[in-house]
Design an enzyme around this catalytic site. Structure first.
Site, PDB file in Angstrom:
ATOM      1  N   ILE A   1       0.868  -1.172   0.000  1.00  0.00           N
ATOM      2  CA  ILE A   1       0.000   0.000   0.000  1.00  0.00           C
ATOM      3  C   ILE A   1       0.907   1.225   0.000  1.00  0.00           C
ATOM      4  O   ILE A   1       2.063   1.151   0.433  1.00  0.00           O
ATOM      5  CB  ILE A   1      -0.985   0.027   1.201  1.00  0.00           C
ATOM      6  N   ASP A   2       0.403   2.325  -0.498  1.00  0.00           N
ATOM      7  CA  ASP A   2       1.220   3.523  -0.656  1.00  0.00           C
ATOM      8  C   ASP A   2       1.712   4.072   0.682  1.00  0.00           C
ATOM      9  O   ASP A   2       1.114   3.809   1.734  1.00  0.00           O
ATOM     10  CB  ASP A   2       0.426   4.625  -1.375  1.00  0.00           C
ATOM     11  N   LYS A   3       2.752   4.863   0.608  1.00  0.00           N
ATOM     12  CA  LYS A   3       3.349   5.463   1.807  1.00  0.00           C
ATOM     13  C   LYS A   3       2.305   6.154   2.681  1.00  0.00           C
ATOM     14  O   LYS A   3       2.255   5.949   3.900  1.00  0.00           O
ATOM     15  CB  LYS A   3       4.424   6.478   1.391  1.00  0.00           C
TER      16      LYS A   3
ATOM     17  N   ARG B   1      -6.914   5.384  -6.008  1.00  0.00           N
ATOM     18  CA  ARG B   1      -6.672   6.810  -6.247  1.00  0.00           C
ATOM     19  C   ARG B   1      -6.945   7.176  -7.712  1.00  0.00           C
ATOM     20  O   ARG B   1      -7.581   8.200  -8.009  1.00  0.00           O
ATOM     21  CB  ARG B   1      -5.242   7.163  -5.853  1.00  0.00           C
TER      22      ARG B   1
END
Length: 304
Positions: A136-138, A236
């Site tokens: 998962i993204d930062k 997103r």
């Protein structure tokens, strides 16, 4: 092992680095620049410069040598372990933490913390992401499953490929919905106009996101998303594509948005089969405090 590409330019175009970035989606512009400067890119048999303007009929050969493996060290970073057995670890990743080392983030990642926590992590082909089977993204918080051995890695990866696991997210997005639920089925690939972004593109990889509207407020909505596929930045990109970008998203959202530390996106629920027993395991965690407080503030102005 090195990889080699041979391309014939179809029409006069722009700079060599841009042409290669458009043709070779797996390579970043910075990596292409490194290869050109190292003499690993030949145009009509000769070394060239990144600024060279490609011409129709040019023969471009690219040799991509493997990168030196990153040295990944254990770091004593606190972890929120939700579940652990002999095969898997389920961890609640905080917002702001990168999952594994990469260019620009050589340390202080989830992998560094996991290596301090245990020596039992499944090896990875690249060496710098032991145990990691999905990311998962930062600035996305929430649940990740981590493989502790090769058998577990194979099982979890097969479940991801078969879409048999469960991954549900909470998100705050811009705008309101007329419908109560929906599905976005649109292929995702590298944005040809901005290499830092992903986008819905015709030749992208299949991507499917299901969403359900939970609450609506003036200008914003709280939604639940369930992933059927797992493309980079999928939620997103898909929500921006249908006109509902995530609040706080620095890449795909508007500047005028909710104050926070990046996109309001939280991996709330994770379900999968235990690799050895086949037992269904499912876990849920609440979003971080800033997410919960923002929802409470929005509820004060809730659309009835």
């Amino acid at each position: 092992m090195s990889s080699e590409y041979e391309l014939t330019v179809g029409q006069d175009g722009g700079r060599l680095d841009k042409y290669l970035a458009d043709q070779l989606s797996d390579l970043s512009r910075s990596r292409i620049k490194e290869l050109v400067q190292a003499g690993e890119v030949l145009v009509n048999g000769k070394k060239s410069k990144v600024s060279y303007k490609v011409q129709k009929g040019d023969l471009v050969k690219v040799t991509v040598l493997p990168l030196e493996p990153l040295a990944v060290e254990a770091e004593d970073i606190p972890l929120d372990i939700v579940y652990e057995d002999q095969d898997v670890i389920v961890v609640n990743k905080p917002q702001g933490m990168v999952v594994h080392p990469a260019a620009g983030h050589p340390n202080h990642t989830l992998v560094n913390a996991l290596l301090f926590h245990t020596k039992e992590l499944a090896a990875s082909p690249e060496g710098f992401r032991p145990g990691i089977v999905h990311r998962i993204d930062k600035d996305t918080s929430g649940l990740l499953m981590v493989a502790k051995n090769a058998k577990a890695r194979e099982s979890l990866e097969k479940q991801l490929a078969a879409k048999s696991n469960k991954r549900q997210y909470l998100a705050i997005v811009h705008g309101n919905f007329a419908e109560e639920a929906g599905t976005v089925d649109a292929p995702i690939g590298r944005n040809p106009r901005d290499r830092k972004q992903m986008a819905v593109v015709e030749n992208g990889k299949s991507a499917v996101t299901h969403f359900k509207v939970l609450e609506q407020y003036p200008g914003y909505s709280l939604i639940e998303c369930q992933l059927e596929t797992g493309r980079t930045h999928q939620i997103r990109v898909h929500m921006a594509y249908i006109g509902h970008p995530l609040a706080g998203d620095p890449l795909y959202g508007p500047r005028k948005t909710l104050p926070g530390h990046g996109q309001f996106l939280h991996a709330q629920t994770l379900g999968f089969e235990q690799p050895s027993t086949g037992e269904w395991l499912e876990f849920s965690v609440q979003p971080p405090r800033i997410f919960q407080e923002t929802v409470e503030e929005l509820r004060q102005k809730r659309v009835k």
